[in-house]
Design a protein around this motif. Structure first.
Motif, mmCIF file in Angstrom:
data_model
loop_
_atom_site.group_PDB
_atom_site.id
_atom_site.type_symbol
_atom_site.label_atom_id
_atom_site.label_comp_id
_atom_site.label_asym_id
_atom_site.label_seq_id
_atom_site.Cartn_x
_atom_site.Cartn_y
_atom_site.Cartn_z
ATOM 1 N N PRO A 88 0.976 -1.477 -0.394
ATOM 2 C CA PRO A 88 -0.134 -0.366 0.068
ATOM 3 C C PRO A 88 0.282 1.481 -0.043
ATOM 4 C CG PRO A 88 -0.381 -1.557 1.724
ATOM 5 C CD PRO A 88 1.125 -2.121 1.348
ATOM 6 N N LEU A 89 2.121 1.051 0.010
ATOM 7 C CA LEU A 89 3.057 2.336 0.468
ATOM 8 C C LEU A 89 3.475 2.749 -1.502
ATOM 9 C CD1 LEU A 89 5.216 3.917 2.100
ATOM 10 C CD2 LEU A 89 6.526 2.042 1.399
ATOM 11 N N GLY A 90 3.556 4.446 -1.410
ATOM 12 C CA GLY A 90 4.035 5.064 -2.521
ATOM 13 C C GLY A 90 5.090 6.336 -2.420
ATOM 14 N N VAL A 91 6.267 5.798 -2.945
ATOM 15 C CA VAL A 91 7.312 7.246 -2.423
ATOM 16 C C VAL A 91 8.123 7.785 -3.712
ATOM 17 C CG1 VAL A 91 9.737 6.683 -1.517
ATOM 18 C CG2 VAL A 91 8.185 4.341 -1.187
ATOM 19 N N VAL A 92 8.262 8.819 -3.132
ATOM 20 C CA VAL A 92 8.679 9.722 -4.696
ATOM 21 C C VAL A 92 10.438 9.786 -3.540
ATOM 22 C CG1 VAL A 92 8.445 11.947 -5.504
ATOM 23 C CG2 VAL A 92 6.608 10.127 -5.126
ATOM 24 N N PHE A 93 11.125 9.186 -4.097
ATOM 25 C CA PHE A 93 12.423 9.635 -2.921
ATOM 26 C C PHE A 93 13.377 11.600 -3.736
ATOM 27 C CE2 PHE A 93 12.271 4.931 -3.733
ATOM 28 C CZ PHE A 93 12.188 5.234 -2.037
ATOM 29 N N ARG A 158 4.133 8.263 -11.020
ATOM 30 C CA ARG A 158 4.142 7.149 -10.212
ATOM 31 C C ARG A 158 3.658 6.326 -9.480
ATOM 32 N NH1 ARG A 158 10.529 5.820 -11.287
ATOM 33 N NH2 ARG A 158 10.641 6.767 -9.334
ATOM 34 N N GLY A 159 4.790 7.379 -8.725
ATOM 35 C CA GLY A 159 4.283 7.091 -6.693
ATOM 36 C C GLY A 159 2.770 6.761 -6.767
ATOM 37 N N ILE A 160 1.847 7.355 -7.332
ATOM 38 C CA ILE A 160 0.140 6.960 -6.861
ATOM 39 C C ILE A 160 -0.221 5.865 -8.337
ATOM 40 C CG2 ILE A 160 0.556 9.252 -6.061
ATOM 41 C CD1 ILE A 160 -0.920 10.194 -8.761
ATOM 42 N N LEU A 161 0.294 5.675 -9.300
ATOM 43 C CA LEU A 161 -0.220 4.462 -10.260
ATOM 44 C C LEU A 161 -0.629 3.388 -9.206
ATOM 45 C CD1 LEU A 161 -0.014 4.772 -13.317
ATOM 46 C CD2 LEU A 161 1.663 3.295 -13.318
ATOM 47 N N HIS A 162 -0.187 2.974 -8.137
ATOM 48 C CA HIS A 162 -1.068 1.301 -7.811
ATOM 49 C C HIS A 162 -1.898 1.796 -6.595
ATOM 50 C CE1 HIS A 162 2.552 2.813 -5.221
ATOM 51 N NE2 HIS A 162 2.161 1.578 -4.597
ATOM 52 N N SER A 163 -2.665 3.025 -6.997
ATOM 53 C CA SER A 163 -3.268 3.657 -5.710
ATOM 54 C C SER A 163 -2.843 2.985 -4.389
ATOM 55 C CB SER A 163 -4.565 2.597 -5.808
ATOM 56 O OG SER A 163 -5.168 3.428 -7.189
ATOM 57 N N PRO A 164 -1.729 4.093 -3.335
ATOM 58 C CA PRO A 164 -1.072 3.298 -2.184
ATOM 59 C C PRO A 164 -2.106 4.136 -1.425
ATOM 60 C CG PRO A 164 -0.316 5.175 -3.642
ATOM 61 C CD PRO A 164 -1.160 4.850 -4.522
ATOM 62 N N LYS A 165 -1.977 3.948 -0.367
ATOM 63 C CA LYS A 165 -2.678 4.371 0.992
ATOM 64 C C LYS A 165 -1.816 5.464 2.542
ATOM 65 C CE LYS A 165 -5.686 0.472 1.481
ATOM 66 N NZ LYS A 165 -7.424 0.241 1.329
ATOM 67 N N ILE A 167 1.807 7.861 0.922
ATOM 68 C CA ILE A 167 2.239 8.229 0.317
ATOM 69 C C ILE A 167 3.604 8.728 1.106
ATOM 70 C CG2 ILE A 167 3.526 9.615 -2.163
ATOM 71 C CD1 ILE A 167 0.557 9.707 -2.601
ATOM 72 N N LEU A 168 4.730 8.579 0.700
ATOM 73 C CA LEU A 168 5.659 8.654 1.202
ATOM 74 C C LEU A 168 6.747 9.732 0.201
ATOM 75 C CD1 LEU A 168 7.850 6.311 3.520
ATOM 76 C CD2 LEU A 168 6.189 7.426 4.172
ATOM 77 N N LEU A 169 7.159 10.787 0.486
ATOM 78 C CA LEU A 169 7.966 12.175 0.003
ATOM 79 C C LEU A 169 9.003 12.741 0.205
ATOM 80 C CD1 LEU A 169 4.585 13.037 -0.792
ATOM 81 C CD2 LEU A 169 6.083 13.530 -2.545
ATOM 82 N N ASP A 170 9.979 12.302 -0.079
ATOM 83 C CA ASP A 170 11.213 12.813 0.310
ATOM 84 C C ASP A 170 11.936 14.056 -0.566
ATOM 85 O OD1 ASP A 170 13.486 12.866 1.655
ATOM 86 O OD2 ASP A 170 15.009 11.542 1.331
ATOM 87 N N GLU A 171 11.650 14.627 0.101
ATOM 88 C CA GLU A 171 11.978 16.492 -0.266
ATOM 89 C C GLU A 171 11.401 16.562 -1.649
ATOM 90 O OE1 GLU A 171 13.239 19.149 0.860
ATOM 91 O OE2 GLU A 171 14.527 18.488 3.343
ATOM 92 N N PRO A 172 10.452 16.438 -1.782
ATOM 93 C CA PRO A 172 9.607 16.039 -4.103
ATOM 94 C C PRO A 172 10.162 17.389 -4.347
ATOM 95 C CG PRO A 172 8.045 16.453 -2.293
ATOM 96 C CD PRO A 172 9.347 16.155 -1.358
ATOM 97 N N THR A 173 9.680 18.643 -4.094
ATOM 98 C CA THR A 173 10.389 19.521 -4.424
ATOM 99 C C THR A 173 11.428 20.207 -5.046
ATOM 100 O OG1 THR A 173 9.646 21.307 -3.095
ATOM 101 C CG2 THR A 173 8.198 20.849 -4.264
ATOM 102 N N ILE A 174 13.026 19.602 -4.544
ATOM 103 C CA ILE A 174 14.011 20.622 -4.337
ATOM 104 C C ILE A 174 14.291 20.726 -5.688
ATOM 105 C CG2 ILE A 174 15.149 18.007 -5.179
ATOM 106 C CD1 ILE A 174 17.097 18.966 -2.488
ATOM 107 N N GLY A 175 15.572 21.999 -5.615
ATOM 108 C CA GLY A 175 15.446 22.465 -7.426
ATOM 109 C C GLY A 175 14.285 22.590 -7.834
ATOM 110 N N LEU A 200 2.950 11.662 4.440
ATOM 111 C CA LEU A 200 4.528 12.107 5.248
ATOM 112 C C LEU A 200 5.095 12.546 4.216
ATOM 113 C CD1 LEU A 200 5.639 11.738 7.930
ATOM 114 C CD2 LEU A 200 6.914 9.636 7.052
ATOM 115 N N TRP A 201 5.291 13.524 4.184
ATOM 116 C CA TRP A 201 6.185 14.758 3.241
ATOM 117 C C TRP A 201 7.639 15.668 3.777
ATOM 118 C CZ3 TRP A 201 3.599 17.178 -0.903
ATOM 119 C CH2 TRP A 201 4.968 18.474 -1.044
ATOM 120 N N ALA A 202 8.356 15.001 3.874
ATOM 121 C CA ALA A 202 10.072 15.824 3.950
ATOM 122 C C ALA A 202 10.147 16.325 3.597
ATOM 123 C CB ALA A 202 11.147 14.696 4.289
ATOM 124 N N THR A 203 10.379 17.673 4.297
ATOM 125 C CA THR A 203 10.731 19.416 3.787
ATOM 126 C C THR A 203 11.411 20.117 4.251
ATOM 127 O OG1 THR A 203 9.629 21.014 2.547
ATOM 128 C CG2 THR A 203 8.129 20.232 4.166
#
Length: 259
Positions: A88-93, A158-165, A167-175, A200-203
């Protein structure tokens, strides 16, 4: 137990981290960390460089195993359930992971195949995800030809393609530039609300945290503040989130929290 302020009663978390500690040799990176992430909510994770944010993400995704404490995703421990718990996890590194020589469609089809999604359904899902991110017209472009903002949107799709419950986002907007960052922040918050997804959004950027977001402030491996962002600011007596953060960690500048 934390409560979703939009509901009358407690809700079941999609992520539970309980009494988790971690060491690199003799150096302790996390010290008895506990928190929950709830569906439909964005939980922002703020912390200075070396606070333990990356270690925490590595434990949740099971790149590392937690020697103490327990982590559950939708009630299942990855240490016990393996890939079933991570389903159930989607990740954006933070670091890009797209294949630059493939098109957007080929990247997303490949990911969908790894998740066992049939091609027809995968194509329907990717189109919906790309349309939501204003990227549908670029579906046949090679990733190498896209700018940084467009590549990041593909990774979110891509991180939401499989309908996760969750989502972890690790600095997704950096740069990224401010308009692109603003659009992505808005989309993720809308996605959490409409899709009932826990985020869960790390920023390291204060303006990416909305006043009603759940907030965790992590420093020296410990959580030193938690609650709605606006409440954390009020409790410190600061004028804004940046001021509250500096009071909580003893830092002087926004750069102190770069992860």
């Amino acid at each position: 137990m934390q409560k979703d302020p939009s509901r009358d009663g407690p809700r079941v978390p999609v992520l539970t981290v309980k009494n988790v500690s971690y060491w690199y040799g003799s150096k302790q990176a996390l010290d008895d960390v506990s928190f929950d992430v709830y569906p439909g909510r964005v939980t922002a994770l703020l912390g200075p460089n070396g606070a333990g944010k990356t270690t925490l993400f590595s434990l949740i995704t099971r790149l590392f195993d937690a020697p103490t404490g327990r982590i559950e995703i939708c009630g299942r421990s990855p240490a016990e359930w393996g890939s079933k718990a991570l389903a159930p996890l989607g990740v954006v590194f933070q670091q890009p992971t797209l294949d630059l020589d493939l098109t957007v469609k080929q990247n997303l089809r490949y990911f969908a195949a790894l998740r066992g999604i049939k091609r027809k359904e995968a194509d329907e899902r990717m189109l919906r995800a790309l349309e939501a991110l204003d990227m549908a017209e670029r579906i046949n472009e090679r990733v190498r030809s896209l700018n940084g903002g467009h590549r990041r949107r593909v990774e979110i799709a891509r991180g939401i393609l499989h309908s996760p419950k969750l989502i972890l986002l690790d600095e997704p907007t950096i740069g990224l530039d401010v308009p692109t960052r603003t659009a992505i922040v808005r989309h993720i918050h809308e996605l959490a609300r409409t899709g009932n997804i826990g985020v869960l959004w790390a920023t390291h950027l204060f303006d990416e945290v909305e006043p009603d977001d759940d907030l965790l402030v992590l420093t020296r491996g410990r959580i030193v503040a938690r609650g709605a962002a606006k409440d954390v600011v009020a409790e410190t007596g600061a004028k804004d989130l940046g001021g509250a953060f500096r009071l909580l960690i003893g830092g002087d500048t926004e750069e102190d929290i770069a992860a």
